[in-house]
Scaffold this active site. Structure first.
Site, PDB file in Angstrom:
ATOM      1  CB  SER A 164      -0.936   0.017   1.218  1.00  0.00           C
ATOM      2  OG  SER A 164      -0.191  -0.126   2.420  1.00  0.00           O
ATOM      3  CE  LYS A 191       8.828   3.675   5.769  1.00  0.00           C
ATOM      4  NZ  LYS A 191       8.935   3.188   7.172  1.00  0.00           N
ATOM      5  CG  ASP A 208       8.365  -7.649   2.964  1.00  0.00           C
ATOM      6  OD1 ASP A 208       8.552  -8.830   2.584  1.00  0.00           O
ATOM      7  OD2 ASP A 208       7.248  -7.225   3.329  1.00  0.00           O
ATOM      8  NE  ARG A 209       8.111 -13.381   6.382  1.00  0.00           N
ATOM      9  CZ  ARG A 209       7.614 -14.620   6.296  1.00  0.00           C
ATOM     10  NH1 ARG A 209       6.893 -14.976   5.238  1.00  0.00           N
ATOM     11  NH2 ARG A 209       7.857 -15.490   7.257  1.00  0.00           N
ATOM     12  CG  ASP A 261       6.844  -5.503   8.160  1.00  0.00           C
ATOM     13  OD1 ASP A 261       6.053  -4.545   8.304  1.00  0.00           O
ATOM     14  OD2 ASP A 261       7.654  -5.573   7.218  1.00  0.00           O
ATOM     15  CB  THR A 300      -1.249  -4.927   3.530  1.00  0.00           C
ATOM     16  OG1 THR A 300      -0.991  -3.619   3.016  1.00  0.00           O
ATOM     17  CG2 THR A 300      -2.585  -5.419   3.023  1.00  0.00           C
TER      18      THR A 300
END
Length: 339
Positions: free
Chosen positions: A10, A13, A103-104, A123, A126
């Site tokens: 969503s 960054k 991202d993980r 984290d 969403t």
């Protein structure tokens, strides 16, 4: 300068990395239909970008749009990072390492580098992901939970009477309208889940574990969580920074323009022509004659008599020490010089 980009479901960054480290991160909401308009607003004035590193969980369409934009703006192709089996001291626990969300993966790398304890990264985006990495760098696995926005939309989409937006509602333990009640209820549901996870992991690791929270909903959840949860909002970008530092001497792939390609081709042809002319005009090398190849002997050393060998000296033998008396052999209290 290097541009680091974290594209979530969503939000997007980003931060700049230069010789002084990472700048303060910035973000913008991501439109599901595309991001080019948002990129124009956020990055149009950025200059001197030499490389781009991206963590993308939003799919190929968004990746293509980003690549097209950066090619036109800076003539640069972004480097999209993927999860690996092992890197930067972290071992991926997934059976198929590349299936772990990037991202993980980057969060694990970032958390691991300064760890004296096992690390748990929560984290809250969403979806809410939980991952654990030991202080030795072994990823233990994790879990995925519906995030706050998914819980809210699930209620709204499956209840005919609910049509309004449930975001930006007042948090009250006992709400007095439906939408505030949904907002409060989802926060409590997520908080209770996280607290139970923390409790179970503390027991499993004998309290030798540290908890990190990140993601867009982290700030909303922090007031409801215990004090031993640490907030690291830029943990994914900091993981990207490890890849950017690793490629310090490299830059993102830059396609040459047509004039540059023509110039490079002409330079190669000119170099080949010069080398050919030089080879043809160079005089032939003289061959060594047989006399030149013969070794030179030193007549001054020929038939020189060898010096006579000196007679070998015989080593004088020391007289044997007198045998210890029975008293000396058994009395350990005697000083060393008396033995």
């Amino acid at each position: 300068m290097k541009l680091l980009v974290d594209i979530g479901n969503s939000r997007v960054k980003w931060a700049i990395m230069d010789d002084n480290g990472l700048t303060e991160s910035q973000s913008f909401d991501r439109n599901k239909s595309g991001i080019k308009a948002s990129l124009n607003k956020a990055w149009k004035t950025l200059a001197d970008i030499k490389a781009i590193y991206v963590a993308n969980v939003a799919g190929e369409k968004i990746a293509e749009q980003l690549s097209d934009w950066t090619q036109k703006q800076w003539n640069l192709t972004p480097k999209f990072i993927q999860a690996e089996k092992k890197h930067f001291g972290v071992i991926n626990a997934y059976d198929e390492p590349e299936k772990l969300g990037v991202d993980r993966w980057l969060s694990l790398i970032s958390a691991r580098q300064h760890a004296r304890l096992a690390q748990c990264i929560i984290d809250c985006g969403t979806a809410i992901t939980v991952d654990i990495v030991t202080k030795a760098g072994q990823h233990q696995g994790g879990m995925i939970i519906p995030g706050i926005s998914i819980m809210k939309s699930s209620l709204v989409n499956n209840t005919d009477a609910l049509t309004a937006d449930t975001d930006n509602q007042e948090f009250k333990t006992l709400a007095t309208n439906t939408y505030s009640a949904i907002h409060t209820g989802t926060l409590y549901a997520v908080t209770a889940t996280i607290e139970r996870i923390i409790s179970d992991l503390k027991e499993s690791f004998n309290n030798r574990i540290r908890f990190i929270i990140t993601g867009g909903d982290a700030e909303a959840l922090l007031p409801l969580l215990s004090d031993d949860v640490h907030h690291y909002p830029d943990i994914v970008l900091r993981g990207l920074a490890f890849y950017a530092r690793q490629d310090k001497t490299k830059t993102s792939v830059r396609k040459k323009t047509k004039p540059e390609q023509d110039e490079a081709t002409a330079a190669v042809k000119e170099s080949d022509t010069d080398a050919k002319l030089e080879s043809e005009s160079a005089p032939p090398a003289k061959e060594n004659t047989q006399n030149d190849a013969q070794p030179v002997t030193d007549s001054s050393t020929k038939d020189k008599p060898k010096p006579a060998r000196k007679p070998r000296k015989t080593r004088a033998t020391k007289p044997k020490a007198a045998a210890k008396t029975e008293t000396q052999a058994s009395d350990t209290s005697l000083p060393e010089e008396a033995i």
